[in-house]
Design a protein around this motif. Structure first.
Motif, short mmCIF file in Angstrom:
data_model
loop_
_atom_site.label_atom_id
_atom_site.label_comp_id
_atom_site.label_asym_id
_atom_site.label_seq_id
_atom_site.Cartn_x
_atom_site.Cartn_y
_atom_site.Cartn_z
N TYR A 180 3.13 9.20 6.76
CA TYR A 180 1.74 8.51 7.51
C TYR A 180 0.87 9.48 8.60
N SER B 219 0.06 6.40 -3.20
CA SER B 219 -0.94 7.13 -2.90
C SER B 219 -1.68 7.82 -3.76
N ARG C 71 0.76 -1.05 -0.02
CA ARG C 71 0.14 -0.06 0.08
C ARG C 71 0.93 1.30 -0.13
N ASN D 171 0.42 11.05 2.95
CA ASN D 171 -0.74 10.20 2.72
C ASN D 171 -2.02 10.73 3.22
#
Length: 175
Positions: free
Chosen positions: A157, A72, A69, A166
């Motif tokens: 993050y 973004s 993941r 993000n």
């Protein structure tokens, strides 16, 4: 800072984010405690040089990381809007693994790369690439959308991080 692990990768991220903290690493396999250091000056000098080189870019390749993941689309949208506003040509590649030899195949079409994946790819291996390989933060610095910080931001993050992160939320006017 006391870090318990057999490797340094995540410890180095903590040391980058906290350059004044003393770092100790306990290796549970070797049952040994060591004091760890990080070459902040060398890293900052290398990243500043890549940013300076990218400031003159007329074409930028955006590499969207597909591993896990890491990538973004919100960061991608902010970067492409910034490049559009600056009149800089750009294109996007989706890649699970960044390799210097793969990006080198397209170097005739690009002056700088920005990877939207893990900032450590640029920090640790950026100098292995023929063209500057920037993080989203560094691209924003190169194009005047962010200010250079001597304490390198490792806030990818964080909920209150910069526009390169993000979870960034644009502040509403008047609030």
């Amino acid at each position: 800072l006391v870090f318990v692990a057999d490797g340094r990768f995540h410890l180095e991220a903590a040391m980058i984010a906290n350059p004044t903290l003393r770092a100790l690493r306990y290796d549970p396999y070797e049952k040994r405690m060591t004091e760890e250091t990080y070459d902040h000056k060398g890293m900052l000098d290398a990243r500043r040089a890549a940013i300076e080189q990218a400031k003159a870019a007329k074409a930028v390749g955006l590499v969207f990381g597909t591993l896990g993941r890491q990538g973004s689309w919100k960061i991608h949208e902010r970067l492409t809007a910034m490049l559009d506003d600056a009149g800089v040509a750009h294109f996007t590649l989706l890649m699970s693994e960044l390799k210097p030899e793969t990006l080198a195949l397209m170097n005739s079409s690009v002056d700088a790369w920005v990877q939207i994946a893990c900032p450590r790819l640029s920090i640790d291996w950026g100098e292995a690439f023929e063209r500057p390989l920037l993080t989203p933060y560094e691209l924003m610095v190169a194009f005047g959308a962010a200010t250079w910080a001597e304490k390198y931001p490792m806030d990818n993050y964080a909920r209150d991080g910069g526009a390169w992160t993000n979870y960034y939320k644009e502040k509403k006017r008047g609030v």
